[in-house]
Design an enzyme around this catalytic site. Structure first.
Site, PDB file in Angstrom:
ATOM      1  N   VAL A  29      54.456 118.355   9.351  1.00  0.00           N
ATOM      2  CA  VAL A  29      55.031 118.924   8.126  1.00  0.00           C
ATOM      3  C   VAL A  29      56.233 119.789   8.505  1.00  0.00           C
ATOM      4  O   VAL A  29      56.106 120.757   9.266  1.00  0.00           O
ATOM      5  CB  VAL A  29      53.987 119.762   7.359  1.00  0.00           C
ATOM      6  CG1 VAL A  29      54.607 120.304   6.080  1.00  0.00           C
ATOM      7  CG2 VAL A  29      52.740 118.938   7.060  1.00  0.00           C
ATOM      8  N   LYS A  30      57.383 119.408   7.969  1.00  0.00           N
ATOM      9  CA  LYS A  30      58.626 120.127   8.293  1.00  0.00           C
ATOM     10  C   LYS A  30      58.875 121.168   7.194  1.00  0.00           C
ATOM     11  O   LYS A  30      58.847 120.847   5.998  1.00  0.00           O
ATOM     12  CB  LYS A  30      59.764 119.117   8.341  1.00  0.00           C
ATOM     13  CG  LYS A  30      60.928 119.507   9.199  1.00  0.00           C
ATOM     14  CD  LYS A  30      61.869 118.311   9.289  1.00  0.00           C
ATOM     15  CE  LYS A  30      63.128 118.632  10.014  1.00  0.00           C
ATOM     16  NZ  LYS A  30      64.119 117.571   9.832  1.00  0.00           N
TER      17      LYS A  30
END
Ligand code: E4P
Length: 217
Positions: free
Chosen positions: A82-83
């Site tokens: 997850v960025k």
């Protein structure tokens, strides 16, 4: 050093994965927009193609929304990272997502102080933007060296993912500066192998070999 490819183009990844050098992929909202496809579908396809980390970026403005988006994206495949943007809300979301056991990549890092915050938030990766810093009149590679020194000094295990890489010289310098990984645009990845002396040398070897009239098999 791990090589990630900075793209949301499936055809490009199909071409590069057989090199055996693609350790992961990064995407961002701009790359998803360029693909013209639905984000969840693109991410699912990339994850099926590349077993390593595949960064998918949240777009919410507050931590609560980012956490929900992050959980949704992480459920697409086990190798989703997850960025999250480097804002206070993003760091809160990073801490929450990390505490839930999810892999995170804190993006849009432009200073060592920001990288310190990302590590303290429990980020798996931090993405310093080398090329954009250079464009801004600063030195992106110096930033990588500073972050390496800080992380080593305090024993943070957050991985340094050199981003906004523009050329082979950036990849070389990022490796020397101690970046754990670099996310590389496809064209730059292909450039890594180029050297005129390799071409010239191979041409001479092949020409001399032809003169022998031999075949190995
Ligand atoms: C990757 O994580 C970044 O989003 C990307 O490397 C940014 O690159 P750019 O500065 O060329 O857009």
């Amino acid at each position: 050093m791990q090589f990630f490819i900075d793209t949301a183009e499936i055809a490009v990844l199909r071409e590069l994965v057989p090199t055996g050098m693609v350790d992961g992929v990064t995407t961002n909202p701009t790359l998803i927009a360029k693909s013209g496809r639905k984000m969840s579908e693109v991410i699912a396809e990339i994850c099926a193609l590349v077993p390593g980390s595949v960064s998918a970026e949240v777009v919410g403005a507050d931590a609560e929304v980012m956490i929900k988006e992050g959980e949704y994206l992480a459920a697409i495949a086990p190798n989703v990272t997850v960025k999250v943007p480097l804002t206070w809300e993003g760091l809160k979301a990073t801490r929450a997502l990390s505490d839930k056991g999810l892999t995170t990549n804190v993006t849009l890092c432009f200073s060592a102080a920001q990288a310190l915050l990302a590590a303290k938030a429990g980020a798996t990766y931090v993405s310093p933007f080398v090329g954009r810093l250079d464009d801004h009149g600063a030195d992106g590679i110096d930033l990588l060296s500073d972050i390496r020194a800080i992380y080593d000094q305090f024993g943070y295990d957050t991985k340094i993912l050199a981003a906004s890489v523009r050329n082979a010289a950036h990849v070389r310098a990022a490796a020397i500066a101690g970046a754990d990984c670099a996310t590389i645009p496809p064209a730059t990845f292909k450039d890594l192998i180029k050297h005129p002396l390799t071409d010239k040398g191979l041409e001479a070897f092949m020409s001399d070999w032809a003169k022998t009239g031999q075949s190995i098999l």
